[in-house]
Design an enzyme around this catalytic site. Structure first.
Site, PDB file in Angstrom:
ATOM      1  N   GLU A   5     -33.312  26.528  23.511  1.00 34.55           N
ATOM      2  CA  GLU A   5     -33.076  26.350  24.938  1.00 34.55           C
ATOM      3  C   GLU A   5     -31.684  26.854  25.320  1.00 34.55           C
ATOM      4  O   GLU A   5     -30.700  26.601  24.612  1.00 34.55           O
ATOM      5  CB  GLU A   5     -33.188  24.859  25.275  1.00 34.55           C
ATOM      6  CG  GLU A   5     -32.921  24.507  26.729  1.00 34.55           C
ATOM      7  CD  GLU A   5     -33.019  23.010  26.998  1.00 34.55           C
ATOM      8  OE1 GLU A   5     -33.176  22.638  28.168  1.00 34.55           O
ATOM      9  OE2 GLU A   5     -32.950  22.218  26.018  1.00 34.55           O
ATOM     10  N   LYS A  92     -37.964  25.593  33.646  1.00 37.64           N
ATOM     11  CA  LYS A  92     -38.113  24.168  33.350  1.00 37.64           C
ATOM     12  C   LYS A  92     -38.356  23.406  34.647  1.00 37.64           C
ATOM     13  O   LYS A  92     -37.590  23.535  35.610  1.00 37.64           O
ATOM     14  CB  LYS A  92     -36.837  23.694  32.663  1.00 37.64           C
ATOM     15  CG  LYS A  92     -36.859  22.316  32.037  1.00 37.64           C
ATOM     16  CD  LYS A  92     -35.521  22.107  31.311  1.00 37.64           C
ATOM     17  CE  LYS A  92     -35.452  20.795  30.568  1.00 37.64           C
ATOM     18  NZ  LYS A  92     -34.159  20.643  29.868  1.00 37.64           N
ATOM     19  N   CYS A 126     -37.652  21.753  26.010  1.00 41.61           N
ATOM     20  CA  CYS A 126     -37.011  20.462  25.746  1.00 41.61           C
ATOM     21  C   CYS A 126     -37.907  19.298  26.159  1.00 41.61           C
ATOM     22  O   CYS A 126     -39.018  19.177  25.661  1.00 41.61           O
ATOM     23  CB  CYS A 126     -35.638  20.415  26.410  1.00 41.61           C
ATOM     24  SG  CYS A 126     -34.490  19.249  25.607  1.00 41.61           S
TER      25      CYS A 126
END
Length: 270
Positions: A5, A92, A126
């Site tokens: 990430e 995200k 994540c």
């Protein structure tokens, strides 16, 4: 190859950007300015360099980046094939904790599985991996290889990756950063630490569709995990558990997903 990430642009671990509830400092605004300058555009010259690397090494790549769109930053990822084509992009959808101060929320337009010569790739960034509805959205599209760029090095992360592999009957490739304090950008203030201190221990791992660990977890060191994946194991696994197929019970459960791109002004969607 799956990379962590925010690999490009940087994961600003320990930075506060001068923020407390109800106030932001001028110094923190300057830190955000510097952080924004490290972000990339998609498409853009940095992504072009990744495409060149993919061709040169004959690899597919999933790379975590900090994307700059206008003046807003997103925690994102790009998927590039071995011909150097940008074939997938994610933003995200829910930054975690203080990440919300510096990263915007992605909309549903990037919640798609990418078909490749290697199989169908899904990318969950994540703590998106902890979102059941997001997981189901990807499972329903047919996932062979689940890519998880992350910054989560907790022991429980391994349990999450093994659970996803078993739940989705897919291979899971989780890539996390190994970071020392000296690796953090001097552009923003972080907590005072010994430069040699490990601030993220890694814990990258590769898991098969039955939850067996094929490689890793790799902790407290840089490295490359490698495993041979037999994609027929995806079908072997779904013989008795297909979470979006014969095990789904659509008569009882339904999930609605809005995949439309969102713009602040209607009619200006990309």
């Amino acid at each position: 190859m799956v990379f962590p990430e925010a690999l490009i642009g940087g994961y600003p671990r320990g930075a506060s950007f001068g923020a407390v509830v109800g106030d932001r400092s001028p110094a923190g605004r300057d830190e955000f300015l510097a952080y924004s300058a490290q972000a990339v555009t998609i498409p853009g010259p940095e992504v072009d360099q990744l495409c060149t690397l993919a061709i040169a090494n004959g690899v597919h790549m999933v790379v975590g980046v900090v994307e700059r769109a206008g003046s807003t930053l997103y925690c994102a990822s790009v998927t590039i094939d071995d011909h150097g084509q940008l074939i997938g992009q994610r933003r995200k959808v829910m930054p975690t904790g203080t990440e919300r101060l510096i990263w915007g929320q992605g909309d549903g337009s990037t919640l798609s599985v990418t078909p490749t010569a290697l199989g169908s790739l899904a990318t969950a960034i994540c703590w998106e991996n902890l979102m059941p509805a997001l997981r189901m959205t990807f499972y329903a599209q047919g996932v062979d290889i689940w890519c998880a760029p992350t910054a989560d090095a907790r022991n429980v992360q391994l349990a999450t990756m093994r659970h996803i592999a078993v739940e989705g009957r897919c291979f899971v490739l989780a890539a996390n950063q190994f970071t020392r304090a000296s690796d953090l950008s001097p552009s923003y203030a972080t907590q005072n630490r010994d430069p040699a201190a490990v601030v993220c221990r890694g814990a990258s791992v590769i898991v098969d569709p039955f939850g067996e660990v094929l490689a890793g977890p790799l902790v407290d060191d840089e490295g490359l995990l490698v495993a041979d994946l037999d994609l027929r194991d995806v079908t072997r696994g779904k013989y008795d558990f297909d979470v979006s197929g014969h095990y789904a019970r659509p008569d009882l459960f339904a999930l609605t997903v809005d995949t439309k791109p969102r713009s602040v002004v209607i009619g200006l969607e990309p």
